[in-house]
Design an enzyme around this catalytic site. Structure first.
Site, PDB file in Angstrom:
ATOM      1  N   GLU A  52     125.306  55.401 138.367  1.00  0.00           N
ATOM      2  CA  GLU A  52     125.862  55.538 139.407  1.00  0.00           C
ATOM      3  C   GLU A  52     126.900  56.900 139.175  1.00  0.00           C
ATOM      4  O   GLU A  52     127.049  57.431 140.298  1.00  0.00           O
ATOM      5  CB  GLU A  52     126.715  54.240 139.829  1.00  0.00           C
ATOM      6  CG  GLU A  52     127.647  54.308 141.012  1.00  0.00           C
ATOM      7  CD  GLU A  52     128.439  53.043 141.079  1.00  0.00           C
ATOM      8  OE1 GLU A  52     128.728  52.822 142.247  1.00  0.00           O
ATOM      9  OE2 GLU A  52     128.167  52.363 140.051  1.00  0.00           O
ATOM     10  N   ASP A  88     136.958  55.328 147.647  1.00  0.00           N
ATOM     11  CA  ASP A  88     137.715  54.131 147.179  1.00  0.00           C
ATOM     12  C   ASP A  88     138.914  54.064 146.567  1.00  0.00           C
ATOM     13  O   ASP A  88     140.129  54.057 147.312  1.00  0.00           O
ATOM     14  CB  ASP A  88     136.607  53.299 146.003  1.00  0.00           C
ATOM     15  CG  ASP A  88     135.364  52.859 146.960  1.00  0.00           C
ATOM     16  OD1 ASP A  88     135.167  53.398 147.806  1.00  0.00           O
ATOM     17  OD2 ASP A  88     134.727  51.854 146.276  1.00  0.00           O
TER      18      ASP A  88
END
Length: 1090
Positions: free
Chosen positions: A1050, A853
C-alpha cells in the site's frame, strides 16, 4: 501424539468451546435483554435488518430475531450507529461528518441542475437546514416533474450489460408481469426514494422492467440549463459572464438512445436505441461481442479464485484447499468448527472469517502466503494465476480462459494444478474443494448417480437461468499422473480416496457466499459419523477424516472434493448449451492462445522502456498489471446510507466535529438502500475487495492503455450509482459479503461526503488519444476492434461523452454546491469571491474524504478553512469539463467552464500561495478572525503542480521544484515523502500520510515533471533530471520489495523503502507499470529555455 489422542483432545476441546460459545452468542436472558449494547437481538445490525425487511414487506428470516423491545403493535426502529470512517489503514480512527449549505448565489445557469428532475417524496424540513438546501431543491423538482412528459424524452446514459434490453443478461425481459416504479417509452415514472440511482434506475427497477418485458429502465434526466447564470465573477478588473440563461443539453432526437432521433453512430447502438414505448434497445454486433467477452470472469476478487458472471444473483463458484497430512495442520479447522456454524445460523458476517486459516478460500493478510496473484491476465481472454501457499507447503496454479460462442456469453474453463513446495513433507496430502452455487432464480443439480463410496470419473452438473440459458459444469478426474492417499484405515473400503465426493446443500441467498462455514457444516456430519462408527481407538487418519459425505440430492450449493498425494491437476469446464461443447483438449489450446495474445499485447502496449527494458523486469511488470486488471470484480447488493440531512452536517459552527459525531449516533438516521451493481477494479484483494471512488481513477490509467472500451464500461458503472443530487458514494460496500470485510462503524456512507474526482483524469486521456490522431498500435487479437472502438472512431467517443455529459455536470455542480469554501464572510481578497473549497467530513485528526486521511491540517478545525488540494482537484475537474464540452460541441458550456477554470487558477494563487514559505498552503481563520495560512509542506503543497494547473513558465514552479528536490523536505531515495521531513508532525501518531511514499501522488509528480521536461520553458533541464531520478527510484524500490516479499504494498517507508501496511496492494501501486512505460529522457541534450 497418536491420531487417537489427538482426535480425542480436539473433540473434547470442540465440545467445550461449543457449549461456551453457544451460551455466549445465543443467550438472551431477561437481564441481558435490557442492555441493548450486549444483546445481539438488539444490536445495530439486527435493528437495521429488521427495519429493512419490514420496509420491503418481507417476513423476517429464521436467523433474524424479533425486536425484544418492540411494542406489540409497533414497528422496529432502525438503528445503525456509524462513524465517518473508511477502513484504509490499520489503527485509523473515525473521522467527522459534515456538510455546508450552498452559498447564496450558487445556482442558476449551467449549474442549476436541481430544478427539473424526477419527482421525489420528502418529509417536512426545518428552514435553514442543509436538508432544505439540497432536499428542498428536490421538492421543487416534484412540481417540475408534473410537466416532464410535455418536455420530451431526456437523454439516457449508456447502460451496463445487465441493463441492456436484448442482451443475454436481460433475457428476463421475455417473461411477463410488470411492476410498479418502472419507466417505458411514453409512460410515466413513479416517484422513487431518495438515494436511488439517478442514472438508469435502480437494479430493482431494472429487474422489474425486465420481468415486465420493457427492457432497461432509464429514467429521464434533467434538461441541462435554467434561467439565469451563476452570477458572474467579481474579480479585480471586472466581472465574468454568467448573466444570460439558456437551455444546454439534449432531448428528443439528440439522444443516442432516443427512439425518435437519427442513428447515433454509437458502436453500442444500432438504429437509434430505444424502441418507443417498448423500450427495447438493439445492440450492434460489436456491442454484443464486447458484452459477451466481459460477461464471465474471476469477478469475486476477495477469493483466491472465484468465477461469476456480471449478472445479479446467478451462478457463483469458488475454490478451497488445505493440507491434511496430519492433524496439526488442520487443528484450527476443528477448533473453530462450531463457532462458524452458530454464526452461520445467525448469518453473522464474521462466520467466514472465523474459520481455519489452513483452509484457504478468501484472500487474507499474513496467512502464510509467499505471494500470490495473476502472472498474466486479460479480462477478455483469461490468464494464469500462481498462489505460493507456504503455510500449506504447496503452489496452486489456476489457468482460467474464456471460449466464445453461442447466444449466452460463451463458455469457460479453468485448469487447477498443485505442486508441493521444496519444504513440503515427502508425502503431502492436499484436499481440494470446488463448489458451485445458484443464487436467486435458476436451477443447478448434479447429474451423477448417487454412490456412497464416491464418484468415479468426472462430476457433471447441469443448470439453467433465464440469462445464461442451459449449461453444464464438469469437474474432470484429471490426468493419470494424479495420485491419491493409499488405504491405511478400514474406512477406506467404504470411502476410497481415489474417488470424488459430492455434497449437495440448500443455502439461502443471504448465506450462499459463506462457503467455508457451509463446507464445515458438511465436514462435521462426516466426522460425527466416523467417530460413531469406528470409535476413539480406531480413528481414521486426517486425510480420511476431513472429507465430506457423498450426498447427491436437490440443492443450490454443491461441494466437490478431491484428495491428492503430491502433485495434482484437474479441470473445471463450463459449457453453454448454445455454444459448441468443449473438453480438456480445447481448454489446453485456449490456454496457450490466451498466453500468446497477452504477451503480444503487453509487448505492444505496455512494454517497459529503458532502463527497465531488461529481462528481469518483464515478469514484474506483467504481474503488476495483471493483478490490477485481474482484480476487477462485479458487486451487487444493498448499502448503508445516512440520509438524515441533519443540520449539524452543515458544519457551520466552531466545534462542528462534535456536533456531527452526535448527529451520526442518532437512532433512525441509517437506511438500507439498493440493491445496486458495480463493475470495478479494487485496491487490494485481501483487505479492500470493493470499490473506492478516488482509487478508481488511478486504477484506470494503465487499464485505459490496454482496453479503452473496458475502461469506459467501468466508468459508466460508477456513474450509474449517482443519486439525483449528483452524489456518488466514495466507498461502495454492496451486500453482506462486502460488509463482512468492513467493521460496522465504517460501513455507513454519507451523501455530503466527497472524494477526489480522479475519474476525470480518464476523460482527458480519452480526448488526448482521440485528438492526437496518431496511428493506433494493433495486435492480432480478434477483439482489437472492440477494445479501441472509441479511439478508431471519434464519433463514437463523442457519442459516449454526450450520453454521459448530463451526469458529469450533475456531479460537477454537486461538488460546487456541497464542498464550497467561504470567502466573503472573512473578507478574503481574491480574484473571485466564489472559487474556494473545503472538504466536508473533518475531524481534528482526519479528513478521510480528502483521501489523505491524517495529513496535518489547521488546528483546531474551523468552518472558515480552505483546502488547497480540493481547489486543485476542482481545477482539474473544471478543465476536464471544459474539454469535454468543447469536444462534444457545446461551445456555451465550454466558455462557462473556461470562466470557472480561470477563476480557480487565479484564486489558487490569491488564497493559497504563501510568499514567505514559498509554497501553497491551507488557509484558516485565527483567533482574531483573520485569514492565515497553515503550511505543512508535503503533498498538498504541490497539488496545483500535480493536477497540471501550473504552466511550464509559471513563476511558482521554481519553488515547487526546490521543495520536491530537497532531501530534507520531500525527496527520498524511494520516492517523494508525503510530508516534509522538517515538519514537526513527520512520522507521528498514525503516520499514514505523514511520511510514507505513496504511488498515486508520486505518479502525478512523475507525469507533471515529464510534461515540463517535454515543454519549452526555463525549468526544462531541471525537470528532466528530477523526472529521470524519481522514475528510477520509484520503480526500483517497488521491484525490490516485490522480489523480496512477493507482494506490492500500500505504501513504502520513506527511510528504508520497505513495503508496509496492506500487502497485495495491486490497485494504484500498479501505476508503476505506467511509469515504466514512460519515455527515457536521460539521453537527450536538454537545456533550460529562457
Amino acid at each position: 501424539m497418536s491420531y487417537l489422542n489427538t482426535l480425542n483432545s480436539l473433540l473434547s476441546t470442540t465440545t467445550s468451546r461449543y457449549n461456551s460459545l453457544r451460551r455466549t452468542i445465543l443467550s438472551s436472558s431477561s437481564e441481558e435483554a435490557d442492555k441493548t449494547i450486549d444483546d445481539p437481538d438488539s444490536s445495530h445490525v439486527s435493528r437495521v435488518l429488521r427495519a429493512y425487511y419490514t420496509e420491503k414487506g418481507r417476513p423476517f428470516p429464521p436467523w433474524l430475531p424479533p425486536d425484544p423491545h418492540a411494542r406489540p403493535s409497533g414497528s422496529p426502529q432502525t438503528s445503525f450507529v456509524g462513524s465517518a470512517g473508511s477502513l484504509r489503514g490499520a489503527g485509523r480512527s473515525s473521522g467527522g461528518a459534515a456538510q455546508s449549505a450552498p452559498s447564496a448565489g450558487r445556482g442558476g445557469g449551467l449549474g442549476d441542475l436541481w430544478a427539473d428532475n424526477i419527482s421525489t417524496q420528502q418529509p417536512q424540513q426545518d428552514s435553514g437546514s442543509l436538508r432544505r438546501g439540497l432536499a428542498g431543491a428536490r421538492l421543487g423538482r416534484n412540481r417540475a416533474a408534473e410537466n416532464q412528459q410535455a418536455q420530451g424524452e431526456m437523454l439516457a446514459p449508456r447502460p451496463l450489460p445487465s441493463q441492456r434490453a436484448g442482451s443475454h443478461q436481460n433475457s428476463l425481459g421475455q417473461q411477463g408481469g410488470g411492476g410498479s416504479g418502472s419507466y417505458s417509452g411514453g409512460g410515466t415514472m413513479s416517484p422513487k426514494p431518495p438515494g436511488s440511482a439517478g442514472s438508469g434506475g435502480s437494479v430493482q427497477e431494472r429487474l422489474k422492467a425486465r420481468l415486465g418485458g420493457r427492457g432497461a429502465v432509464t429514467p429521464p434526466l434533467p434538461r441541462e440549463g435554467s434561467e439565469g447564470g451563476l452570477g458572474g465573477y467579481d474579480g479585480a478588473g471586472g466581472s465574468y459572464g454568467g448573466d444570460t440563461g439558456g437551455s444546454y443539453g439534449y432531448s428528443g432526437g439528440h439522444s443516442p438512445y432516443a427512439s425518435s432521433g437519427p442513428a447515433s453512430g454509437d458502436p453500442y447502438v444500432d438504429g437509434g436505441g430505444y424502441d418507443g414505448g417498448a423500450g427495447q434497445e438493439v445492440l450492434s454486433d460489436s456491442a454484443k461481442r464486447s458484452n459477451e467477452s466481459l460477461l464471465w470472469g474471476p469477478y469475486r476478487p476477495n477469493l483466491y479464485f472465484g468465477v461469476r458472471p456480471r449478472i445479479p444473483k446467478s451462478l457463483t463458484t469458488g475454490l478451497l484447499w488445505a493440507r491434511t497430512d496430519n492433524f496439526e495442520t488442520v487443528q484450527h479447522s476443528t477448533f473453530d468448527l462450531v463457532l462458524p456454524l452458530i454464526q452461520l445460523e445467525r448469518n453473522d458476517p464474521l462466520a467466514n472469517q472465523a474459520c481455519s486459516a489452513d483452509f484457504r478460500h478468501t484472500c487474507e493478510q499474513h496467512e502464510g502466503m509467499a505471494g500470490y496473484g495473476w502472472d498474466e491476465y486479460d479480462p477478455r481472454h483469461g490468464g494464469r494465476q500462481t498462489i505460493h501457499d507456504a503455510g500449506n507447503s504447496i503452489d496452486i496454479t489456476t489457468e482460467f480462459v474464456k471460449i466464445p460462442g453461442g447466444q449466452h456469453g460463451g463458455s469457460w474453463g479453468v485448469r487447477i494444478k498443485g505442486i508441493p513446495r521444496d519444504d513440503a513433507p515427502a508425502r503431502q496430502f492436499t484436499t481440494v474443494i470446488f463448489y458451485a452455487a445458484m443464487e436467486g432464480f435458476g436451477s443447478l443439480s448434479v447429474k451423477n448417480e448417487q454412490d456412497d463410496m464416491g464418484i468415479e470419473g468426472s462430476v457433471t452438473m447441469a443448470g439453467s437461468t433465464n440469462e445464461l440459458g442451459e449449461f453444464t459444469l464438469e469437474v474432470t478426474e484429471g490426468p493419470d499422473s494424479n495420485n491419491h492417499p493409499p488405504p491405511t484405515h478400514k474406512s477406506y473400503a467404504n470411502k476410497p480416496l481415489d474417488r470424488t465426493f459430492v455434497a449437495s446443500l440448500q443455502a439461502s441467498d443471504d448465506s450462499i457466499w459463506q462457503a467455508k462455514p457451509l463446507l464445515f457444516t458438511s465436514l462435521k456430519v462426516e466426522i460425527d459419523k466416523m467417530i460413531a462408527e469406528y470409535g476413539a481407538e480406531h480413528a481414521p487418519p486426517p486425510w480420511q477424516t476431513f472429507t465430506i459425505p457423498n450426498d447427491i440430492k436437490e440443492g443450490n450449493f454443491h461441494l466437490v472434493q478431491k484428495v491428492f498425494e503430491g502433485e495434482f491437476e484437474f479441470d473445471v469446464i463450463y459449457s453453454s448449451s448454445s455454444a459448441p461443447s468443449i473438453n480438456s483438449r480445447i481448454l489446453t489450446d485456449a490456454i496457450d492462445t490466451a498466453n500468446d495474445l497477452f504477451s503480444e499485447r503487453f509487448t505492444t502496449l505496455l512494454a517497459p522502456k529503458a532502463p527497465f527494458d531488461q529481462p528481469k523486469y518483464q515478469p514484474f511488470a506483467k504481474s503488476m498489471f495483471s493483478n490490477l486488471i485481474g482484480g476487477i470484480g462485479y458487486f451487487y447488493g444493498d448499502s448503508v446510507v445516512d440520509r438524515s440531512y441533519a443540520p449539524e452536517y452543515e458544519e457551520e459552527n466552531e466545534g462542528f466535529w462534535e456536533e456531527t459525531a452526535e448527529a451520526r449516533s442518532r437512532v433512525g438516521s441509517i437506511k438500507m438502500e439498493g440493491p445496486s451493481e458495480l463493475f470495478t477494479s479494487i485496491p487490494s484483494r485481501p483487505f479492500f475487495p470493493r470499490g473506492f471512488l478516488w482509487d478508481e481513477g488511478f486504477h484506470l490509467i494503465p487499464i485505459a492503455e490496454w482496453d479503452m472500451d473496458l475502461t469506459l464500461e467501468i466508468i459508466q458503472s460508477w456513474f450509474n450509482l449517482m443519486d439525483e443530487d449528483g452524489w456518488i458514494g466514495r466507498e461502495q460496500i454492496l451486500g453482506l459479503e462486502a460488509r463482512s470485510k468492513v467493521p460496522q462503524e465504517f460501513q455507513v456512507q454519507y451523501p455530503h461526503y466527497a472524494n477526489p474526482p480522479t475519474l476525470f483524469l480518464i476523460f482527458e486521456s480519452l480526448i488526448d488519444k482521440v485528438e492526437s490522431k496518431s496511428a493506433l498500435k494493433s495486435t492480432s487479437d480478434p477483439l482489437e476492434s472492440i477494445r479501441s472502438a472509441y479511439l478508431q472512431d471519434p464519433s463514437a467517443a463523442i457519442t459516449y461523452l454526450r450520453s454521459l455529459y448530463p451526469l458529469l455536470k450533475r456531479h460537477y455542480f454537486w461538488f460546487r454546491k456541497t464542498q464550497w469554501g467561504d470567502i466573503k464572510s472573512y473578507d478574503r481578497k481574491a480574484f473571485s469571491s466564489k472559487e474556494a473549497y473545503r472538504w466536508r467530513g473533518r475531524t481534528p485528526s482526519h479528513i478521510l474524504t480528502s483521501g489523505l486521511d491524517d495529513y496535518p491540517r489547521p488546528q483546531p478545525p474551523h468552518p472558515g478553512e480552505l483546502h488547497v488540494d480540493l481547489i486543485s482537484w476542482m481545477g482539474l475537474m473544471t478543465r476536464s469539463m471544459r474539454r469535454i464540452a468543447a469536444f462534444i460541441s457545446e461551445p456555451e458550456d465550454a466558455r462557462e467552464f473556461d470562466g470557472y477554470q480561470t477563476a480557480i487558477v487565479r484564486n489558487i494563487d490569491d488564497l493559497h500561495w504563501d510568499s514567505k514559505e514559498q509554497t501553497y498552503c491551507d488557509a484558516t481563520i485565527d483567533d482574531y478572525e483573520e485569514n492565515v495560512h497553515v503550511c505543512h509542506k508535503g503533498y498538498i503543497s504541490i497539488f496545483p503542480f500535480l493536477t497540471g494547473l501550473l504552466p511550464a513558465d509559471s513563476p511558482r514552479l521554481g519553488a515547487i521544484l526546490d521543495l520536491i528536490a530537497d532531501e530534507d523536505e520531500l525527496w527520498s531515495p524511494y520516492g517523494l515523502r508525503s510530508l516534509s521531513k522538517a515538519d514537526p508532525n513527520y512520522g507521528t501518531n498514525e503516520d499514514y500520510w505523514r511520511s510514507p511514499v505513496w504511488m498515486p501522488i508520486n505518479y502525478l509528480a512523475v507525469k507533471a515533471l515529464m510534461d515540463v521536461a517535454q515543454s519549452r520553458g526555463p525549468h526544462k533541464a531541471r525537470a528532466t533530471k528530477l523526472y529521470t531520478s524519481l522514475r528510477k527510484n520509484l520503480v526500483e524500490n517497488v521491484f525490490d520489495n516485490w522480489e523480496r516479499t512477493g507482494f506490492a504494498w500500500e505504501q513504502y517507508n520513506a527511510e528504508t523503502g520497505a513495503g508496509q501496511r496492506t500487502q497485495h496492494f495491486t490497485g494504484w501501486t500498479s501505476l508503476v507499470v505506467k511509469i515504466m512505460e514512460m519515455p527515457d529522457l536521460s539521453k537527450g541534450d536538454i537545456r533550460d529555455e529562457l
